[in-house]
Design a protein around this motif. Structure first.
Motif, PDB file in Angstrom:
ATOM      1  N   THR A  33      64.883  58.477  66.169  1.00 29.39           N
ATOM      2  CA  THR A  33      65.433  58.485  67.518  1.00 29.39           C
ATOM      3  C   THR A  33      64.410  58.808  68.600  1.00 29.39           C
ATOM      4  OG1 THR A  33      66.082  60.796  67.253  1.00 29.39           O
ATOM      5  CG2 THR A  33      67.726  59.122  66.705  1.00 29.39           C
ATOM      6  N   ASP A  34      63.306  59.447  68.247  1.00 31.81           N
ATOM      7  CA  ASP A  34      62.280  59.814  69.221  1.00 31.81           C
ATOM      8  C   ASP A  34      60.975  59.105  68.859  1.00 31.81           C
ATOM      9  OD1 ASP A  34      63.986  61.746  70.492  1.00 31.81           O
ATOM     10  OD2 ASP A  34      63.620  63.046  68.772  1.00 31.81           O
ATOM     11  N   ALA A  35      60.097  58.970  69.826  1.00 28.58           N
ATOM     12  CA  ALA A  35      58.794  58.334  69.571  1.00 28.58           C
ATOM     13  C   ALA A  35      57.785  59.400  69.152  1.00 28.58           C
ATOM     14  CB  ALA A  35      58.327  57.596  70.811  1.00 28.58           C
ATOM     15  N   ASP A  36      58.079  60.088  68.061  1.00 27.20           N
ATOM     16  CA  ASP A  36      57.182  61.130  67.571  1.00 27.20           C
ATOM     17  C   ASP A  36      57.103  61.044  66.058  1.00 27.20           C
ATOM     18  OD1 ASP A  36      59.772  62.017  67.100  1.00 27.20           O
ATOM     19  OD2 ASP A  36      59.287  64.106  67.437  1.00 27.20           O
ATOM     20  N   GLY A  37      56.135  61.745  65.482  1.00 23.58           N
ATOM     21  CA  GLY A  37      56.001  61.674  64.036  1.00 23.58           C
ATOM     22  C   GLY A  37      54.906  62.581  63.508  1.00 23.58           C
ATOM     23  N   LEU A  38      54.579  62.368  62.237  1.00 20.80           N
ATOM     24  CA  LEU A  38      53.608  63.164  61.503  1.00 20.80           C
ATOM     25  C   LEU A  38      52.753  62.221  60.673  1.00 20.80           C
ATOM     26  CD1 LEU A  38      52.521  65.758  59.957  1.00 20.80           C
ATOM     27  CD2 LEU A  38      54.514  65.483  58.491  1.00 20.80           C
ATOM     28  N   VAL A  39      51.443  62.418  60.708  1.00 18.08           N
ATOM     29  CA  VAL A  39      50.508  61.704  59.832  1.00 18.08           C
ATOM     30  C   VAL A  39      49.897  62.745  58.918  1.00 18.08           C
ATOM     31  CG1 VAL A  39      48.381  60.353  59.714  1.00 18.08           C
ATOM     32  CG2 VAL A  39      50.016  59.952  61.562  1.00 18.08           C
ATOM     33  N   ARG A  40      49.905  62.473  57.599  1.00 23.39           N
ATOM     34  CA  ARG A  40      49.370  63.417  56.616  1.00 23.39           C
ATOM     35  C   ARG A  40      48.308  62.709  55.780  1.00 23.39           C
ATOM     36  NH1 ARG A  40      53.537  66.815  53.535  1.00 23.39           N
ATOM     37  NH2 ARG A  40      53.192  68.074  55.366  1.00 23.39           N
ATOM     38  N   LEU A  41      47.151  63.350  55.652  1.00 20.90           N
ATOM     39  CA  LEU A  41      46.052  62.839  54.833  1.00 20.90           C
ATOM     40  C   LEU A  41      45.623  63.924  53.861  1.00 20.90           C
ATOM     41  CD1 LEU A  41      43.925  61.297  57.698  1.00 20.90           C
ATOM     42  CD2 LEU A  41      45.372  60.061  56.113  1.00 20.90           C
ATOM     43  N   GLU A  42      45.280  63.533  52.633  1.00 16.33           N
ATOM     44  CA  GLU A  42      44.804  64.498  51.635  1.00 16.33           C
ATOM     45  C   GLU A  42      43.813  63.825  50.697  1.00 16.33           C
ATOM     46  OE1 GLU A  42      46.781  66.419  47.831  1.00 16.33           O
ATOM     47  OE2 GLU A  42      47.545  67.357  49.671  1.00 16.33           O
ATOM     48  N   LEU A  43      42.738  64.512  50.398  1.00 17.95           N
ATOM     49  CA  LEU A  43      41.745  64.085  49.430  1.00 17.95           C
ATOM     50  C   LEU A  43      41.700  65.126  48.326  1.00 17.95           C
ATOM     51  CD1 LEU A  43      39.297  62.379  48.484  1.00 17.95           C
ATOM     52  CD2 LEU A  43      37.888  63.805  49.981  1.00 17.95           C
ATOM     53  N   GLU A  44      41.879  64.688  47.078  1.00 13.49           N
ATOM     54  CA  GLU A  44      41.899  65.616  45.948  1.00 13.49           C
ATOM     55  C   GLU A  44      40.871  65.189  44.906  1.00 13.49           C
ATOM     56  OE1 GLU A  44      44.967  65.841  42.552  1.00 13.49           O
ATOM     57  OE2 GLU A  44      45.608  67.351  44.005  1.00 13.49           O
ATOM     58  N   ARG A  45      40.227  66.167  44.326  1.00 13.31           N
ATOM     59  CA  ARG A  45      39.273  65.924  43.231  1.00 13.31           C
ATOM     60  C   ARG A  45      39.640  66.817  42.061  1.00 13.31           C
ATOM     61  NH1 ARG A  45      33.618  63.781  43.052  1.00 13.31           N
ATOM     62  NH2 ARG A  45      33.250  63.956  40.842  1.00 13.31           N
ATOM     63  N   ARG A  46      39.917  66.203  40.915  1.00  9.80           N
ATOM     64  CA  ARG A  46      40.220  66.951  39.696  1.00  9.80           C
ATOM     65  C   ARG A  46      38.913  67.463  39.112  1.00  9.80           C
ATOM     66  NH1 ARG A  46      44.996  68.461  39.102  1.00  9.80           N
ATOM     67  NH2 ARG A  46      44.779  68.653  36.869  1.00  9.80           N
ATOM     68  N   LEU A  47      38.844  68.753  38.836  1.00  8.44           N
ATOM     69  CA  LEU A  47      37.664  69.350  38.225  1.00  8.44           C
ATOM     70  C   LEU A  47      37.738  69.274  36.705  1.00  8.44           C
ATOM     71  CD1 LEU A  47      37.355  72.447  40.535  1.00  8.44           C
ATOM     72  CD2 LEU A  47      36.146  70.274  40.702  1.00  8.44           C
ATOM     73  N   ASP A  48      38.940  69.454  36.178  1.00  9.23           N
ATOM     74  CA  ASP A  48      39.208  69.304  34.750  1.00  9.23           C
ATOM     75  C   ASP A  48      40.716  69.105  34.594  1.00  9.23           C
ATOM     76  OD1 ASP A  48      40.381  71.866  34.891  1.00  9.23           O
ATOM     77  OD2 ASP A  48      38.609  72.858  34.094  1.00  9.23           O
ATOM     78  N   ASP A  49      41.244  69.307  33.398  1.00  3.75           N
ATOM     79  CA  ASP A  49      42.681  69.077  33.170  1.00  3.75           C
ATOM     80  C   ASP A  49      43.582  70.051  33.919  1.00  3.75           C
ATOM     81  OD1 ASP A  49      42.146  66.963  31.549  1.00  3.75           O
ATOM     82  OD2 ASP A  49      42.331  68.092  29.670  1.00  3.75           O
ATOM     83  N   ARG A  50      43.069  71.200  34.289  1.00  5.02           N
ATOM     84  CA  ARG A  50      43.907  72.230  34.924  1.00  5.02           C
ATOM     85  C   ARG A  50      43.607  72.484  36.394  1.00  5.02           C
ATOM     86  NH1 ARG A  50      46.530  76.193  31.268  1.00  5.02           N
ATOM     87  NH2 ARG A  50      46.374  75.292  29.210  1.00  5.02           N
ATOM     88  N   PHE A  51      42.402  72.242  36.836  1.00  5.50           N
ATOM     89  CA  PHE A  51      42.013  72.599  38.192  1.00  5.50           C
ATOM     90  C   PHE A  51      41.704  71.371  39.039  1.00  5.50           C
ATOM     91  CE2 PHE A  51      41.018  76.480  35.885  1.00  5.50           C
ATOM     92  CZ  PHE A  51      41.526  77.448  36.744  1.00  5.50           C
ATOM     93  N   ALA A  52      42.099  71.451  40.304  1.00  8.04           N
ATOM     94  CA  ALA A  52      41.764  70.430  41.288  1.00  8.04           C
ATOM     95  C   ALA A  52      41.485  71.134  42.610  1.00  8.04           C
ATOM     96  CB  ALA A  52      42.901  69.437  41.461  1.00  8.04           C
ATOM     97  N   ILE A  53      40.609  70.566  43.408  1.00  7.33           N
ATOM     98  CA  ILE A  53      40.377  71.062  44.765  1.00  7.33           C
ATOM     99  C   ILE A  53      40.869  69.983  45.728  1.00  7.33           C
ATOM    100  CG2 ILE A  53      38.472  72.610  44.198  1.00  7.33           C
ATOM    101  CD1 ILE A  53      36.536  70.444  45.109  1.00  7.33           C
ATOM    102  N   PHE A  54      41.292  70.392  46.908  1.00 10.41           N
ATOM    103  CA  PHE A  54      41.796  69.424  47.870  1.00 10.41           C
ATOM    104  C   PHE A  54      41.476  69.858  49.294  1.00 10.41           C
ATOM    105  CE2 PHE A  54      45.194  72.486  47.449  1.00 10.41           C
ATOM    106  CZ  PHE A  54      45.671  72.633  48.736  1.00 10.41           C
ATOM    107  N   ILE A  55      41.398  68.870  50.176  1.00 12.20           N
ATOM    108  CA  ILE A  55      41.337  69.089  51.616  1.00 12.20           C
ATOM    109  C   ILE A  55      42.306  68.096  52.242  1.00 12.20           C
ATOM    110  CG2 ILE A  55      38.974  69.959  51.671  1.00 12.20           C
ATOM    111  CD1 ILE A  55      38.090  67.222  52.675  1.00 12.20           C
ATOM    112  N   GLY A  56      42.829  68.437  53.377  1.00  8.77           N
ATOM    113  CA  GLY A  56      43.771  67.541  54.028  1.00  8.77           C
ATOM    114  C   GLY A  56      44.160  68.042  55.395  1.00  8.77           C
ATOM    115  N   GLY A  57      45.096  67.356  55.994  1.00 10.08           N
ATOM    116  CA  GLY A  57      45.559  67.744  57.308  1.00 10.08           C
ATOM    117  C   GLY A  57      46.871  67.086  57.672  1.00 10.08           C
ATOM    118  N   ASP A  58      47.569  67.708  58.592  1.00  8.80           N
ATOM    119  CA  ASP A  58      48.808  67.192  59.166  1.00  8.80           C
ATOM    120  C   ASP A  58      48.591  67.055  60.659  1.00  8.80           C
ATOM    121  OD1 ASP A  58      50.099  67.364  56.690  1.00  8.80           O
ATOM    122  OD2 ASP A  58      50.754  69.415  57.072  1.00  8.80           O
ATOM    123  N   ILE A  59      48.849  65.868  61.190  1.00 10.99           N
ATOM    124  CA  ILE A  59      48.690  65.618  62.620  1.00 10.99           C
ATOM    125  C   ILE A  59      50.059  65.248  63.188  1.00 10.99           C
ATOM    126  CG2 ILE A  59      47.545  64.205  64.365  1.00 10.99           C
ATOM    127  CD1 ILE A  59      45.371  63.699  62.162  1.00 10.99           C
TER     128      ILE A  59
END
Length: 85
Positions: A33-59
């Protein structure tokens, strides 16, 4: 709504292994109903089977009267470590 999840490919012998473990997620949500919204970006890297690191953002964007636009001055950057059991 997720627009895309793309595996990242690298050169070298371990390219196929890393392509399955590294990815970019891009998504967009928009008010009906409004001209507004959210853009979400995320980059993830798996280090092994249990651990992952990530960076991202919400605009957030749009008029302050909208459901998402009211947060337009609260866009954020996130980073962290994920652990899976």
């Amino acid at each position: 709504m997720t627009i895309a999840t793309l595996p990242l490919k690298e050169g070298g012998a371990d390219a196929l292994m890393r392509a399955a473990s590294d990815h970019i997620v891009a998504g967009r949500r928009q008010s009906l109903t409004d001209a507004d919204g959210l853009v979400r970006l995320e980059l993830e890297r798996r280090l092994d089977d249990r651990f992952a690191i990530f960076i991202g953002g919400d605009i957030f964007y749009g008029a302050r009267s909208g459901i998402f636009g009211q947060f337009s001055d609260r866009s954020r950057f996130v980073s962290g470590i994920r652990f899976s059991l």
